[in-house]
Design an enzyme around this catalytic site. Structure first.
Site, PDB file in Angstrom:
ATOM      1  N   SER A 253     109.761  31.525  41.396  1.00 21.86           N
ATOM      2  CA  SER A 253     108.803  31.670  40.320  1.00 21.86           C
ATOM      3  C   SER A 253     108.716  30.728  39.386  1.00 21.86           C
ATOM      4  O   SER A 253     107.816  30.541  38.589  1.00 21.86           O
ATOM      5  CB  SER A 253     109.353  32.983  40.085  1.00 21.86           C
ATOM      6  OG  SER A 253     110.720  33.005  39.446  1.00 21.86           O
TER       7      SER A 253
ATOM      8  N   ASN B 168     102.905  32.692  35.848  1.00 19.49           N
ATOM      9  CA  ASN B 168     104.191  32.751  35.062  1.00 19.49           C
ATOM     10  C   ASN B 168     103.908  31.592  33.703  1.00 19.49           C
ATOM     11  O   ASN B 168     104.881  31.777  32.780  1.00 19.49           O
ATOM     12  CB  ASN B 168     105.467  32.179  35.687  1.00 19.49           C
ATOM     13  CG  ASN B 168     106.088  33.551  36.308  1.00 19.49           C
ATOM     14  OD1 ASN B 168     105.862  34.787  35.967  1.00 19.49           O
ATOM     15  ND2 ASN B 168     106.923  33.313  37.409  1.00 19.49           N
TER      16      ASN B 168
HETATM   17  N1  3HC Z   1     106.849  49.489  46.241  1.00 18.79           N
HETATM   18  C1  3HC Z   1     105.889  49.939  46.976  1.00 18.79           C
HETATM   19  N2  3HC Z   1     105.011  50.738  46.190  1.00 18.79           N
HETATM   20  C2  3HC Z   1     105.155  51.158  44.929  1.00 18.79           C
HETATM   21  C3  3HC Z   1     106.159  50.744  44.216  1.00 18.79           C
HETATM   22  C4  3HC Z   1     107.173  49.952  44.981  1.00 18.79           C
HETATM   23  N3  3HC Z   1     108.183  49.274  44.161  1.00 18.79           N
HETATM   24  N4  3HC Z   1     105.979  50.931  42.954  1.00 18.79           N
HETATM   25  C5  3HC Z   1     104.881  51.825  42.884  1.00 18.79           C
HETATM   26  N5  3HC Z   1     104.373  51.723  44.200  1.00 18.79           N
HETATM   27  C6  3HC Z   1     103.093  52.240  44.408  1.00 18.79           C
HETATM   28  C7  3HC Z   1     103.298  53.934  44.364  1.00 18.79           C
HETATM   29  O1  3HC Z   1     103.588  54.433  45.521  1.00 18.79           O
HETATM   30  C8  3HC Z   1     101.666  54.149  44.342  1.00 18.79           C
HETATM   31  O2  3HC Z   1     100.882  54.195  45.618  1.00 18.79           O
HETATM   32  P1  3HC Z   1      99.772  55.214  45.716  1.00 18.79           P
HETATM   33  O3  3HC Z   1      98.776  55.102  44.539  1.00 18.79           O
HETATM   34  O4  3HC Z   1      99.415  54.969  47.205  1.00 18.79           O
HETATM   35  O5  3HC Z   1     100.557  56.636  45.780  1.00 18.79           O
HETATM   36  C9  3HC Z   1     101.066  53.131  43.395  1.00 18.79           C
HETATM   37  O6  3HC Z   1     102.085  52.059  43.618  1.00 18.79           O
HETATM   38  C10 3HC Z   1     101.034  53.505  41.782  1.00 18.79           C
HETATM   39  O7  3HC Z   1     102.397  53.861  41.456  1.00 18.79           O
HETATM   40  P2  3HC Z   1     102.758  54.919  40.452  1.00 18.79           P
HETATM   41  O8  3HC Z   1     101.501  55.930  40.329  1.00 18.79           O
HETATM   42  O9  3HC Z   1     104.350  55.455  40.423  1.00 18.79           O
HETATM   43  O10 3HC Z   1     102.720  54.104  39.159  1.00 18.79           O
HETATM   44  P3  3HC Z   1     101.840  53.128  38.233  1.00 18.79           P
HETATM   45  O11 3HC Z   1     100.409  53.707  38.511  1.00 18.79           O
HETATM   46  O12 3HC Z   1     102.175  53.046  36.787  1.00 18.79           O
HETATM   47  O13 3HC Z   1     101.950  51.801  39.151  1.00 18.79           O
HETATM   48  C11 3HC Z   1     102.869  49.648  39.049  1.00 18.79           C
HETATM   49  C12 3HC Z   1     102.954  51.085  39.050  1.00 18.79           C
HETATM   50  C13 3HC Z   1     101.978  49.184  40.081  1.00 18.79           C
HETATM   51  C14 3HC Z   1     104.134  48.758  39.176  1.00 18.79           C
HETATM   52  C15 3HC Z   1     101.966  49.258  37.810  1.00 18.79           C
HETATM   53  O14 3HC Z   1     102.604  49.860  36.600  1.00 18.79           O
HETATM   54  C16 3HC Z   1     101.687  47.921  37.544  1.00 18.79           C
HETATM   55  O15 3HC Z   1     100.867  46.934  38.088  1.00 18.79           O
HETATM   56  N6  3HC Z   1     102.641  47.211  36.548  1.00 18.79           N
HETATM   57  C17 3HC Z   1     102.635  45.645  36.514  1.00 18.79           C
HETATM   58  C18 3HC Z   1     103.247  44.899  37.395  1.00 18.79           C
HETATM   59  C19 3HC Z   1     103.152  43.538  37.313  1.00 18.79           C
HETATM   60  O16 3HC Z   1     102.808  42.971  36.468  1.00 18.79           O
HETATM   61  N7  3HC Z   1     104.050  42.919  38.242  1.00 18.79           N
HETATM   62  C20 3HC Z   1     104.304  41.512  38.328  1.00 18.79           C
HETATM   63  C21 3HC Z   1     105.463  41.119  37.416  1.00 18.79           C
HETATM   64  S1  3HC Z   1     105.636  39.482  37.124  1.00 18.79           S
HETATM   65  C22 3HC Z   1     106.106  38.882  39.000  1.00 18.79           C
HETATM   66  O17 3HC Z   1     106.228  39.571  39.725  1.00 18.79           O
HETATM   67  C23 3HC Z   1     106.214  37.432  39.066  1.00 18.79           C
HETATM   68  C24 3HC Z   1     107.812  36.948  38.990  1.00 18.79           C
HETATM   69  O18 3HC Z   1     107.771  35.609  39.352  1.00 18.79           O
HETATM   70  C25 3HC Z   1     108.453  37.225  37.473  1.00 18.79           C
END
Ligand code: 3HC
Length: 294
Positions: free
Chosen positions: A119, A190
């Site tokens: 990252s 990032n």
């Molecule tokens: N693995 C697989 N699927 C997942 C999951 C996981 N860990 N978490 C959630 N999901 C799926 C759910 O099963 C659901 O699927 P469906 O619509 O088919 O039923 C869908 O995602 C939506 O989940 P929820 O309804 O439980 O919850 P939300 O609508 O709140 O979504 C989220 C959860 C997708 C995590 C959303 O909150 C989001 O997009 N958050 C921001 C995440 C983000 O910014 N990530 C980047 C971080 S930075 C990074 O990774 C870079 C690194 O270098 C630091």
């Protein structure tokens, strides 16, 4: 070059997500972890995720079984010798990563592409440890890997354009939306996201608003799915600190440096969701804002 077999280094949060989507996309996928227990835990977790999708009616049971049939775990790096591309997703420790790349350099054929999911480290710093710098790229996925559409595909000043194109097409074949990035620490996301999360902590330290209101402000004011504190807990506060450190060392700019509050939280083991405590307390049915004495 045609990719058929994929190797993944590390079967933690990111590695298991990457292995899952590669196997789902039809690639024979072999994941390397340091112990059988970690292999089983990682691959078992993928089985659970796919099982949930079957229960929800979003995946056919046969597709789950076919995906699991394409996945294999190992503790031996030599088992990755037949892979066309190897994606590294181990902890952000350059020495550890380069030790693996040096071993794999001797094990794999000359065509194998090496890709890192780092990252914040630079890809050139890993390419330099191998005898194939022109075959090294970055493939940076986002958490949760099966859900987030983006992959940053990173080229160094030494990457062969054909290798880059193969990696870019490979990312697209996983159902992702790739973007082209230069090999600067933090790439695109990032570079912008880390100062934003650090600034939120600084705003909290200065008493601008509460954790809840800063999160609510950014969710409702800008449409982000998570506010900066929920997101920091989700990424892991120790991970955020580590990424910030690497970027600070690269750019010597204060905006990447961890604020004192983040350091104190890490000293006390508040790593976010994974440790049960961060800006929120995750011990109950719903996350509760932590009292950090501010
Ligand atoms: N693995 C697989 N699927 C997942 C999951 C996981 N860990 N978490 C959630 N999901 C799926 C759910 O099963 C659901 O699927 P469906 O619509 O088919 O039923 C869908 O995602 C939506 O989940 P929820 O309804 O439980 O919850 P939300 O609508 O709140 O979504 C989220 C959860 C997708 C995590 C959303 O909150 C989001 O997009 N958050 C921001 C995440 C983000 O910014 N990530 C980047 C971080 S930075 C990074 O990774 C870079 C690194 O270098 C630091």
């Amino acid at each position: 070059m045609k990719i058929k077999r994929v190797g993944v280094l590390g079967c933690g949060l990111m590695g298991s997500g990457i292995a899952q989507i590669c196997a789902q996309a039809g690639y024979d996928t072999i994941v390397r972890e340091v112990s059988n227990e970690l292999c089983e835990r990682g691959i078992g977790g993928i089985g659970k995720q796919l099982g949930k999708a079957v229960e929800k009616g979003k995946l056919a049971a046969e597709d789950r079984d076919a995906t699991m049939g394409r996945l294999r775990g190992t503790t031996d790096l030599a088992d990755l010798k037949e892979c066309d591309i190897i994606i590294e997703a181990v902890v952000e420790n350059l020495d550890l990563k380069n030790e693996m790349w040096r071993t794999l350099d001797g094990v794999c054929g000359p065509e194998t592409i090496f890709a890192s999911n780092t990252s914040s480290l630079t890809i050139a710093d890993m390419a330099a440890a191998t005898k194939r710098p022109e075959r090294m790229v970055g493939l940076h996925f986002f958490n949760p890997v099966p859900v987030m559409k983006l992959v940053e595909v990173v080229k160094t000043i030494a990457t062969d354009p054909q290798v880059f194109q193969t990696a870019f097409d490979f990312a697209a074949s996983l159902g992702k939306e790739p973007i082209v990035c230069k090999d600067n620490s933090g790439f695109v996301v990032n570079l912008l996201l880390v100062p934003y999360m650090m600034d939120a902590i600084r705003a909290l330290e200065q008493g601008v608003a509460t954790i809840e209101d800063i999160d609510k402000g950014m969710r409702l004011g800008t449409g982000y799915p998570m506010g900066p504190f929920t997101l920091s807990d989700f990424v892991g506060l120790d991970t955020l600190d580590k990424i910030g450190d690497i970027m600070y060392n690269e750019y010597k700019e204060k905006r990447y440096a961890s604020p004192p509050l983040l350091r104190r939280m890490i000293s006390l083991g508040y790593f976010g969701r994974k440790s049960g405590k961060g800006f929120y307390d995750y011990s109950g049915p719903e996350p509760k804002v932590m009292d950090l004495g501010i």
